[in-house]
Design a protein around this motif. Sequence first.
Motif, PDB file in Angstrom:
ATOM      1  N   CYS A 223       0.861  -1.183   0.000  1.00 47.55           N
ATOM      2  CA  CYS A 223       0.000   0.000   0.000  1.00 47.55           C
ATOM      3  C   CYS A 223       0.903   1.241   0.000  1.00 47.55           C
ATOM      4  CB  CYS A 223      -0.897   0.022   1.226  1.00 47.55           C
ATOM      5  SG  CYS A 223      -1.801   1.576   1.402  1.00 47.55           S
TER       6      CYS A 223
ATOM      7  N   LYS B 186       0.170   4.091   0.910  1.00 47.28           N
ATOM      8  CA  LYS B 186      -0.082   4.971   2.061  1.00 47.28           C
ATOM      9  C   LYS B 186       0.521   4.406   3.338  1.00 47.28           C
ATOM     10  CE  LYS B 186      -4.152   7.835   1.429  1.00 47.28           C
ATOM     11  NZ  LYS B 186      -5.587   7.935   1.703  1.00 47.28           N
ATOM     12  N   CYS B 187       0.173   3.134   3.664  1.00 46.47           N
ATOM     13  CA  CYS B 187       0.571   2.605   4.968  1.00 46.47           C
ATOM     14  C   CYS B 187       1.699   1.584   4.866  1.00 46.47           C
ATOM     15  CB  CYS B 187      -0.622   1.990   5.684  1.00 46.47           C
ATOM     16  SG  CYS B 187      -1.192   0.459   4.924  1.00 46.47           S
TER      17      CYS B 187
ATOM     18  N   CYS C  21      -5.735  -3.281   3.519  1.00 53.12           N
ATOM     19  CA  CYS C  21      -5.247  -2.540   4.664  1.00 53.12           C
ATOM     20  C   CYS C  21      -6.273  -1.544   5.182  1.00 53.12           C
ATOM     21  CB  CYS C  21      -3.968  -1.791   4.311  1.00 53.12           C
ATOM     22  SG  CYS C  21      -4.192  -0.651   2.953  1.00 53.12           S
TER      23      CYS C  21
ATOM     24  N   CYS D 186      -6.998   1.354   3.767  1.00 57.32           N
ATOM     25  CA  CYS D 186      -6.787   2.706   3.244  1.00 57.32           C
ATOM     26  C   CYS D 186      -7.717   2.939   2.056  1.00 57.32           C
ATOM     27  CB  CYS D 186      -5.352   2.904   2.770  1.00 57.32           C
ATOM     28  SG  CYS D 186      -4.139   2.809   4.077  1.00 57.32           S
TER      29      CYS D 186
HETATM   30 ZN    ZN Z   1      -2.806   1.065   3.412  1.00 50.94          ZN
END
Ligand code: ZN
Length: 181
Positions: A142, A144-145, A154, A156
């Motif tokens: 991911c 983002k995370c 996840c 997101c």
């Molecule tokens: Zn994520």
Amino acid sequence: MKLDLRPLLAGDKLLSFDYELMLDTDDEDSLSCLSDASFPSPMKVSGDITNTAGYMRMRVSLSVDYESACARCLTPISGSFTLDLEKTVAPRDVLEDLPEEKLDDYVIIDDGFLDMDEQLKEQLELEFPSRFLCHEDCQGLCQKCGKNLNDGECGCEKKEIDPRLAPLQKILEQMKKENKN
Ligand SMILES: [Zn+2]
Ligand SMILES: [Zn+2]
């Protein structure tokens, strides 16, 4: 390793070779594009050169174990890479008149010697995969995370919407709703 081709040039019919070549990926001159992979053990090289009435043909098999990482999720990957080659062997002065694009089919003899290591490193750079995937449909990480998405979602938001497209996105959602009704 430099092969001594003088016996072949003098009329011998066959030269066999079998040796190991350690690949150093810190050697930026020759192996820079393989820097994502490392080679824990030497590359095995074997083959022969045959001389048929002055026409010399080289056959080589390479095999080397590598360690790398999935280009999407960074999971460590290891395997072994093999390559079979066949080339025509000729002295440099014979090749001088050849157009550049034909030279790939040849290996060059300089003063009776053939620099195998240089040839093999060049071939490896051409043929070695530029990236590896742990499997074809690897979901990657991911953005983002950083979670490995192969282990599950996840949570997101999937996609960032470009603010300039937000009005369009609203219209599309509106149309979808209307279609459902
Ligand atoms: Zn994520
Ligand atoms: Zn992966």
